[in-house]
Design an enzyme around this catalytic site. Structure first.
Site, PDB file in Angstrom:
ATOM      1  N   ARG A  45      15.982   5.084   6.554  1.00 48.11           N
ATOM      2  CA  ARG A  45      15.286   5.904   7.548  1.00 48.11           C
ATOM      3  C   ARG A  45      15.382   5.301   8.948  1.00 48.11           C
ATOM      4  O   ARG A  45      15.011   5.939   9.925  1.00 48.11           O
ATOM      5  CB  ARG A  45      13.823   6.064   7.151  1.00 48.11           C
ATOM      6  CG  ARG A  45      13.626   6.722   5.788  1.00 48.11           C
ATOM      7  CD  ARG A  45      12.167   6.911   5.440  1.00 48.11           C
ATOM      8  NE  ARG A  45      11.514   7.885   6.315  1.00 48.11           N
ATOM      9  CZ  ARG A  45      10.261   8.296   6.169  1.00 48.11           C
ATOM     10  NH1 ARG A  45       9.526   7.825   5.170  1.00 48.11           N
ATOM     11  NH2 ARG A  45       9.739   9.176   7.001  1.00 48.11           N
ATOM     12  N   ASP A  87      16.051  11.312   5.645  1.00 51.68           N
ATOM     13  CA  ASP A  87      14.730  11.342   5.031  1.00 51.68           C
ATOM     14  C   ASP A  87      14.927  11.795   3.585  1.00 51.68           C
ATOM     15  O   ASP A  87      15.363  12.924   3.336  1.00 51.68           O
ATOM     16  CB  ASP A  87      13.819  12.311   5.783  1.00 51.68           C
ATOM     17  CG  ASP A  87      12.418  12.382   5.192  1.00 51.68           C
ATOM     18  OD1 ASP A  87      12.188  11.787   4.111  1.00 51.68           O
ATOM     19  OD2 ASP A  87      11.563  13.059   5.793  1.00 51.68           O
ATOM     20  N   ILE A  88      14.637  10.938   2.631  1.00 54.88           N
ATOM     21  CA  ILE A  88      14.937  11.256   1.234  1.00 54.88           C
ATOM     22  C   ILE A  88      14.070  12.392   0.681  1.00 54.88           C
ATOM     23  O   ILE A  88      14.340  12.901  -0.406  1.00 54.88           O
ATOM     24  CB  ILE A  88      14.784  10.011   0.334  1.00 54.88           C
ATOM     25  CG1 ILE A  88      13.343   9.469   0.395  1.00 54.88           C
ATOM     26  CG2 ILE A  88      15.786   8.944   0.724  1.00 54.88           C
ATOM     27  CD1 ILE A  88      13.076   8.382  -0.595  1.00 54.88           C
ATOM     28  N   HIS A 177      17.147  -5.448 -15.001  1.00 57.60           N
ATOM     29  CA  HIS A 177      18.030  -6.548 -14.617  1.00 57.60           C
ATOM     30  C   HIS A 177      17.949  -7.716 -15.583  1.00 57.60           C
ATOM     31  O   HIS A 177      18.868  -8.537 -15.660  1.00 57.60           O
ATOM     32  CB  HIS A 177      17.709  -7.016 -13.186  1.00 57.60           C
ATOM     33  CG  HIS A 177      16.410  -7.737 -13.048  1.00 57.60           C
ATOM     34  ND1 HIS A 177      15.218  -7.102 -12.792  1.00 57.60           N
ATOM     35  CD2 HIS A 177      16.121  -9.054 -13.139  1.00 57.60           C
ATOM     36  CE1 HIS A 177      14.247  -7.985 -12.725  1.00 57.60           C
ATOM     37  NE2 HIS A 177      14.760  -9.177 -12.923  1.00 57.60           N
ATOM     38  N   GLU A 215       5.719 -17.371 -13.457  1.00 63.81           N
ATOM     39  CA  GLU A 215       6.158 -17.401 -12.062  1.00 63.81           C
ATOM     40  C   GLU A 215       5.243 -18.316 -11.277  1.00 63.81           C
ATOM     41  O   GLU A 215       4.023 -18.312 -11.491  1.00 63.81           O
ATOM     42  CB  GLU A 215       6.128 -15.997 -11.453  1.00 63.81           C
ATOM     43  CG  GLU A 215       7.027 -14.986 -12.144  1.00 63.81           C
ATOM     44  CD  GLU A 215       6.908 -13.603 -11.511  1.00 63.81           C
ATOM     45  OE1 GLU A 215       6.727 -13.525 -10.289  1.00 63.81           O
ATOM     46  OE2 GLU A 215       6.974 -12.614 -12.257  1.00 63.81           O
ATOM     47  N   ASP A 234       4.309  -4.333 -15.226  1.00 65.89           N
ATOM     48  CA  ASP A 234       5.350  -4.893 -14.378  1.00 65.89           C
ATOM     49  C   ASP A 234       6.334  -5.747 -15.162  1.00 65.89           C
ATOM     50  O   ASP A 234       7.536  -5.730 -14.872  1.00 65.89           O
ATOM     51  CB  ASP A 234       4.713  -5.730 -13.263  1.00 65.89           C
ATOM     52  CG  ASP A 234       5.729  -6.198 -12.237  1.00 65.89           C
ATOM     53  OD1 ASP A 234       6.468  -5.345 -11.713  1.00 65.89           O
ATOM     54  OD2 ASP A 234       5.787  -7.408 -11.966  1.00 65.89           O
ATOM     55  N   HIS A 239      10.285  -5.524 -19.230  1.00 66.22           N
ATOM     56  CA  HIS A 239      11.259  -6.597 -19.436  1.00 66.22           C
ATOM     57  C   HIS A 239      11.096  -7.326 -20.768  1.00 66.22           C
ATOM     58  O   HIS A 239      12.050  -7.467 -21.535  1.00 66.22           O
ATOM     59  CB  HIS A 239      11.156  -7.630 -18.315  1.00 66.22           C
ATOM     60  CG  HIS A 239      11.539  -7.104 -16.975  1.00 66.22           C
ATOM     61  ND1 HIS A 239      12.631  -6.293 -16.770  1.00 66.22           N
ATOM     62  CD2 HIS A 239      10.987  -7.288 -15.754  1.00 66.22           C
ATOM     63  CE1 HIS A 239      12.732  -5.991 -15.490  1.00 66.22           C
ATOM     64  NE2 HIS A 239      11.740  -6.573 -14.854  1.00 66.22           N
ATOM     65  N   LYS A 339       1.427 -14.949 -13.041  1.00 62.53           N
ATOM     66  CA  LYS A 339       1.802 -15.363 -11.691  1.00 62.53           C
ATOM     67  C   LYS A 339       0.989 -16.582 -11.263  1.00 62.53           C
ATOM     68  O   LYS A 339      -0.057 -16.883 -11.843  1.00 62.53           O
ATOM     69  CB  LYS A 339       1.586 -14.203 -10.705  1.00 62.53           C
ATOM     70  CG  LYS A 339       2.590 -13.068 -10.881  1.00 62.53           C
ATOM     71  CD  LYS A 339       2.472 -12.051  -9.763  1.00 62.53           C
ATOM     72  CE  LYS A 339       3.570 -11.009  -9.864  1.00 62.53           C
ATOM     73  NZ  LYS A 339       4.912 -11.585  -9.612  1.00 62.53           N
TER      74      LYS A 339
END
Length: 493
Positions: A45, A87-88, A177, A215, A234, A239, A339
């Site tokens: 954008r 603009d998506i 990933h 993490e 998350d 994952h 975390k």
């Protein structure tokens, strides 16, 4: 060599693109993995031109480039790049996007990488479809969706319905990933290429299996997203259940994409449903409080910018699961993520049972330790097998010893997970991407927990930042001698 294509990256100016995608494309260029006819079109954008975009990409890639940047590779890479402002959420801009691609005579094969918020997946795909950018009459069209896919099982179902109007399943690449990491794929090789392990890989010999992702960082700039998501959505749903599937699934008929994904789906569908009355016996959550991480004082989660001061969103989540099939009946699987812990670390630890008779117990004070196999996923890529052996000397005294294999490659052979996944999209290899029934099965596992937690808004346990999580999570273990394992070394925490 992968075929020619136009790679269109939505959200190209965002954090994921600048820290992962663009460096991954650069490394593919460096290793000559892209044909000359691959073009990379950034969508954003910001009111930039092509030259401004190229300079921005150079700045992002430079600190990430393994072995440094060379002018020759950089020039080749930059020649592929272009930028298009749009603009998506504006349907008319997609018609202009189509005109831009056609005017440049770029390849008809197109991959659309949606590095966007999950609420923007459906509108973007709908606009692409209405602009006839997803029709495969002149070349293939593939859409890559970042996690999370939905917010729960029902929202994932509704999202899929909207996508189905414009996309076939074969065109849909739900990216995780984690599945592109070398050591994750090594799990499959270790299991299925070594015959000596197969007779031991079952309930008769394995006491339990742990999967830990720690993490040493806070939520940081992701607080706005994270406070509506939490550790369960998350990390575990998206994952760590994938790691569970790879560790525990049956051998696939082949390493073809559908055979591999069929076995992962069957495994996830075999996870014993968690009843509402059992949620507190099989799941635990907590938030990080103030503390010290890597020698620095850090604030509590509730003090992070963008976090609701009354939030009970979990930054630590732990699960105990059972798999109701012939191989794993009765074996507990422990999964945890958190975390602001002492170190970045992802490990899969398999603990074996004690021998039925311990012949040498009477000859020593300390009880013999069990055997373990520990896979270091990140940052150390390793396999560690822990065994009992005799100590040097005249007496029969035992000690724990280990066989260690470090598998991290050098600069020339190491790679980031996104490099393989971006390449697989061009190849049309869907082995490491998630099928919808796989996503659905993973949501089915965690939905009862999320529903129970959503009604408990008055209190959440805490753990000091810089610690290995809350003491209360230890209640998940079936036996007192079981404990969380955070290290590659034998000591439990």
């Amino acid at each position: 060599m992968p075929e020619a294509c136009t790679y269109v990256v939505f959200g190209a100016t965002g954090n994921l693109s600048m820290t992962k995608l663009m460096p991954a494309f650069y490394h593919l260029e460096k290793h000559n993995r892209l044909t000359d006819e691959v073009k990379i079109l950034a969508i954003g954008r910001r009111d930039w031109d092509r030259d401004e975009w190229i300079e921005t990409v150079k700045e992002a890639v430079m600190p990430k480039a393994r072995g440094g940047i060379t002018d020759e590779v950089c020039d080749r890479f930059c020649s592929r790049l272009d930028y298009f402002k749009m603009d998506i959420l504006n349907a008319q801009d997609y018609l202009k996007l189509k005109e831009h691609i056609e005017a440049n005579n770029w390849p008809n094969n197109m991959a659309f990488y949606l590095s966007l918020g999950p609420d923007q997946f459906a509108p973007a795909v709908e606009h692409l479809g209405e602009a006839k950018l997803l029709r495969e009459d002149s070349g293939w069209r593939r859409v890559v969706l970042e996690k999370p896919f939905g917010y729960d099982a029902e929202s994932a179902k509704q999202l899929q319905k909207r996508l189905n109007k414009y996309l076939d399943e074969e065109q849909t690449y739900r990216i995780d990933h984690y599945l592109g990491k070398g050591m994750v794929q090594n799990l499959m090789v270790f299991r299925f290429a070594n015959l000596m392990m197969e007779p031991l890989w079952n309930r008769n010999y394995i006491d339990h299996i742990q999967i830990t992702h720690a993490e040493d960082k806070p939520v940081g700039t992701r607080a706005g997203y994270y406070d509506t998501s939490g550790a369960m959505r998350d990390m575990i749903q998206s994952h760590l259940l994938q790691l569970l599937a790879l560790v525990a699934m049956e051998p696939p008929a082949s390493m073809e994409a559908e055979a591999l994904r069929n076995e992962k789906v069957k495994l996830l569908q075999s996870v014993r449903p968690i009843l509402k009355k059992n949620v507190h016996n099989q799941a635990y959550r907590a938030q990080y409080a103030e503390g010290s991480v890597n020698g620095e004082q850090v604030p509590a989660y509730l003090q992070e910018p963008g976090v609701d001061k009354n939030s009970v969103t979990e930054t630590y989540a732990a699960l105990k699961l059972y798999i109701d099939n012939w191989r794993w009946a009765g074996v507990p699987f422990y999964i945890q993520t958190g975390k602001n812990m002492p170190k970045n670390r992802t490990i899969v630890a398999i603990r074996f049972k004690h021998p039925p008779k311990q012949f040498f117990r009477d000859s020593q004070v300390k009880k013999m330790e069990p055997n373990w196999i520990v896979f270091g996923i990140q940052p150390e890529e390793s396999i560690r097998i822990e065994l009992t052996a005799k100590q040097p000397g005249l007496e029969i005294m035992t000690e724990q010893t280990s066989l260690d294999a470090t598998l991290k490659g050098d600069v020339d052979t190491s790679y980031d997970a996104y490099e393989e996944l971006l390449l697989d999209v061009i190849k049309g290899d869907r082995s490491l991407f998630l099928r919808y029934d796989e996503v659905k099965a993973a949501w089915t596992v965690v939905d009862p927990i999320l529903q129970a937690w959503s009604s408990e808004t008055a209190y959440i346990d805490t753990y000091p930042s810089g610690s290995w999580g809350p003491e209360g999570a230890k209640k998940l273990f079936d036996h007192p001698e079981q404990c969380w394992r955070y290290h590659y070394t034998p000591e439990c925490a």
